[in-house]
Scaffold this motif. Structure first.
Motif, mmCIF file in Angstrom:
data_model
loop_
_atom_site.group_PDB
_atom_site.id
_atom_site.type_symbol
_atom_site.label_atom_id
_atom_site.label_comp_id
_atom_site.label_asym_id
_atom_site.label_seq_id
_atom_site.Cartn_x
_atom_site.Cartn_y
_atom_site.Cartn_z
ATOM 1 N N ARG A 62 0.891 -1.049 -0.362
ATOM 2 C CA ARG A 62 -0.014 0.149 0.110
ATOM 3 C C ARG A 62 1.272 1.326 0.240
ATOM 4 N N GLU A 63 2.179 0.895 0.874
ATOM 5 C CA GLU A 63 3.282 3.003 1.050
ATOM 6 C C GLU A 63 3.428 2.493 -0.004
ATOM 7 N N TRP A 65 2.420 1.573 -3.309
ATOM 8 C CA TRP A 65 1.773 2.655 -4.442
ATOM 9 C C TRP A 65 1.077 3.614 -4.093
ATOM 10 N N LYS A 66 1.180 4.159 -3.077
ATOM 11 C CA LYS A 66 0.537 6.064 -2.368
ATOM 12 C C LYS A 66 1.860 6.455 -3.079
ATOM 13 N N SER A 69 2.871 6.280 -6.609
ATOM 14 C CA SER A 69 1.124 6.988 -7.701
ATOM 15 C C SER A 69 2.130 8.251 -7.793
ATOM 16 N N HIS A 70 2.397 9.352 -6.257
ATOM 17 C CA HIS A 70 1.877 10.541 -6.611
ATOM 18 C C HIS A 70 3.261 11.089 -8.103
ATOM 19 N N ARG A 75 -4.602 10.389 -12.129
ATOM 20 C CA ARG A 75 -4.843 9.679 -10.866
ATOM 21 C C ARG A 75 -5.492 8.820 -11.679
ATOM 22 N N THR A 79 -8.716 1.819 -7.899
ATOM 23 C CA THR A 79 -7.533 1.043 -7.050
ATOM 24 C C THR A 79 -7.545 0.008 -5.684
#
Length: 174
Positions: A62-63, A65-66, A69-70, A75, A79
């Protein structure tokens, strides 16, 4: 046979830390917090902006991807944090991929080894680029590594040998 070309972009989570927590709850290490944005930048530089993401529910994925993705120009439309990807075999991941909505052309999967490496090797057909496949088999699938596969069939037809490995990237190590 579909007339829609599809891509599966496979991203292994960035380097995780080893604190005294359950494996599912392991966060990214400092190196991982640098690798994940590099992976996102590689996607952007390669013209890849996935519309659909399947991400393991583990903290480190999750971290990853976060942070990745930035770095993307747009966007992602959707997800899905999927428990079934955590600690999954290639066959189990294929079953999850088969559930992808047919209108999706570019799917990014954020997962774990050995599942993601096995998935790429199983999906990659004989027409895959030899150098990339050889590099993956020889060097493994390091943290924040990315493999891009293409295929022309519906998602429901994902099976061993159906795809072609067209790109493989590993983040630089300092």
């Amino acid at each position: 046979m579909s007339d829609t070309s599809r891509r599966i972009i496979v991203l292994r989570h960035a380097k995780a830390d080893w604190p005294q927590v359950a494996d599912h709850e392991r966060p990214l290490a400092d190196r991982g917090r640098h690798e994940a944005p590099e992976a996102g930048q590689w996607l952007t530089d390669s013209g890849i902006n996935p519309e659909y993401v399947l991400c393991s529910s583990a903290v480190r994925t999750r971290e990853t991807w976060k942070l990745a993705s930035h770095e993307l120009p747009k966007r992602t439309r959707r997800t899905v944090f999927e428990d079934r990807i955590y600690d999954a075999t290639a066959g189990e991941i294929i079953e999850v991929l088969k559930e992808t909505p047919e209108e999706v052309a570019d799917l990014l999967l954020v997962g774990h080894n050995p599942g993601v490496q096995n998935l790429v090797e199983v999906l990659a057909g004989d027409e895959s680029l030899g150098d990339e496949l050889a590099q993956l088999r020889q060097g493994g699938f390091p943290t924040a590594g990315i493999a891009v596969l293409t295929f022309d069939d519906p998602w429901s037809a994902v099976e061993p040998g159906v795809a072609r490995l067209v790109s493989y990237w590993v983040p630089p190590r300092d």
